[in-house]
Design an enzyme around this catalytic site. Sequence first.
Site, PDB file in Angstrom:
ATOM      1  N   TRP A  47      12.368  52.646  35.628  1.00 18.86           N
ATOM      2  CA  TRP A  47      12.867  52.155  36.549  1.00 18.86           C
ATOM      3  C   TRP A  47      11.753  51.173  37.094  1.00 18.86           C
ATOM      4  CZ3 TRP A  47      12.714  53.422  42.232  1.00 18.86           C
ATOM      5  CH2 TRP A  47      13.448  52.698  42.765  1.00 18.86           C
ATOM      6  N   ASP A  66      11.818  62.450  40.067  1.00 20.15           N
ATOM      7  CA  ASP A  66      12.681  61.375  40.701  1.00 20.15           C
ATOM      8  C   ASP A  66      14.230  61.683  40.296  1.00 20.15           C
ATOM      9  OD1 ASP A  66      14.067  59.247  41.711  1.00 20.15           O
ATOM     10  OD2 ASP A  66      13.183  58.016  40.348  1.00 20.15           O
ATOM     11  N   LYS A  92      23.848  56.947  44.812  1.00 19.96           N
ATOM     12  CA  LYS A  92      24.817  57.019  43.752  1.00 19.96           C
ATOM     13  C   LYS A  92      25.835  57.927  43.785  1.00 19.96           C
ATOM     14  CE  LYS A  92      21.341  54.317  42.304  1.00 19.96           C
ATOM     15  NZ  LYS A  92      21.132  53.062  41.798  1.00 19.96           N
TER      16      LYS A  92
HETATM   17  C1  LIG Z   1      15.360  56.075  38.736  1.00 16.22           C
HETATM   18  C2  LIG Z   1      15.748  55.795  40.122  1.00 16.22           C
HETATM   19  N1  LIG Z   1      15.039  56.297  41.197  1.00 16.22           N
HETATM   20  C3  LIG Z   1      15.002  55.824  42.397  1.00 16.22           C
HETATM   21  C4  LIG Z   1      16.063  54.836  42.804  1.00 16.22           C
HETATM   22  C5  LIG Z   1      16.174  54.434  44.045  1.00 16.22           C
HETATM   23  O1  LIG Z   1      17.461  54.732  44.886  1.00 16.22           O
HETATM   24  P1  LIG Z   1      17.636  54.326  46.306  1.00 16.22           P
HETATM   25  O2  LIG Z   1      18.569  53.395  46.376  1.00 16.22           O
HETATM   26  O3  LIG Z   1      18.380  55.492  46.822  1.00 16.22           O
HETATM   27  O4  LIG Z   1      16.371  54.069  46.893  1.00 16.22           O
HETATM   28  C6  LIG Z   1      17.075  54.469  41.624  1.00 16.22           C
HETATM   29  C7  LIG Z   1      18.132  53.493  42.231  1.00 16.22           C
HETATM   30  O5  LIG Z   1      18.464  52.454  41.285  1.00 16.22           O
HETATM   31  C8  LIG Z   1      16.593  54.686  40.383  1.00 16.22           C
HETATM   32  O6  LIG Z   1      17.406  54.262  39.467  1.00 16.22           O
END
Ligand SMILES: Cc1ncc(COP(=O)(O)O)c(C=O)c1O
Length: 412
Positions: A140, A222, A258
């Site tokens: 990501w 994560d 999500k």
């Molecule tokens: C791998 C990963 N980590 C963290 C996040 C962050 O999520 P948030 O929208 O809750 O900050 C995402 C969101 O797309 C993600 O795909």
Amino acid sequence: MAASIFAAVPLSPPVAVFKLTADFREDGDSRKVNLGVGAYRTDEGQPWVLPVVKKVKQLIVNDNSLNHEYLPILGLPEFRANASRIALGDDSPAIKENRVGSVQSLGGTGALRIGAEFLRRWYNGNNNTATPVYVSSPTWENHNSVFMDAGFKDIRPYHYWDAAKRGLDIQGLLNDMESAPESSIFILHACAHNPTGTDPSPEQWKQIAAVMKRRSLFPFFDSAYQGFASGSLDKDAWAVRFFVSEGFELFCAQSFSKNFGLYNERVGNLTVVGKDADNVKRVLSQMEKIVRTTWSNPPSQGARIVATTLSSPELFDEWKGNVKTMADRVLLMRSELRSRLEALGTPGTWNHITEQIGMFSFTGLNPKQVEYLIKEKHIYLLASGRINMCGLTTKNLDYVAKSIHEAVTKIQ
Ligand SMILES: Cc1ncc(COP(=O)(O)O)c(C=O)c1O
């Protein structure tokens, strides 16, 4: 007039995934499909407010004991405790031994950022700007930036994706861990790896844990998709719980964006597992200082929704059902897309579509094929070939499959 004091500010390029959605919105073609966005969509292509969330919101509205006072700096206590409990499990030894702490954060991103800031200041001595931070290749894209902005100067990729076999490069990953300097920090996707949709198997996680323990590497999980990958909260938390059972001290950044569909409420949690209660207490005291100068104290609405849901057995069951509905729809779209591509005889193999898990699939489409899909077919996806399975619906599957077939046969 004098020039603006901002005259020398360079224009930064837009964030790719948000730019893609903006381009999609502006596209007037009726066949358009958005496979870029990182959010759940129903079979009608619409965002979904989870029924359990709707119900809990109503409970909150009707609860006259609630007010808009500041929350504590570290967040709503019942949210933090319940969030850590679903990450670590009801019978977690670490929870029983009182060596788990948590920080309510602004989404999973906020949890990563507070964790990163803490590690830079306090991990393994103070001011760790030179400590290597390893992120999977690919990952990501925000992982790099979050750790860089927290002051880390040595961010390195570790082998993860084997493009030729469209699967995990476990040997490359283990080799990188073997050769990493001791005490390096490794960001690990707890489940449903973004963007590849490819996770280590339990046996592979065991190998990873063994090397990390021997080499004294720090695991920073994560967990942005718990429940989304398999439909089971427990299965998707297996790796984190295994590391805890192996005695690791670790961080786990959780996002409820999500699995609760609470994207814009910004609700996340940083779970800290330490050796004992005293260590955790000191760590949290420093995190409190970091939060104080970052957002001072967190927002309550999302945290209340999650806390209310997780602390009632009936609502918790209902939520698990909602999560399973989302996970099952993704699984169905995977098998439908694969069977269409295979029926069309699209060159290449497509088993990876159903073998990958979570919201995303790493299709193997190259940037030129992606460009063709966007420009000629109005199908929007990231240049890496990542697609969000939730962008597929029973109505657009045929069109998407035929378009991918065309892209792959026309463009190499
Ligand atoms: C791998 C990963 N980590 C963290 C996040 C962050 O999520 P948030 O929208 O809750 O900050 C995402 C969101 O797309 C993600 O795909």
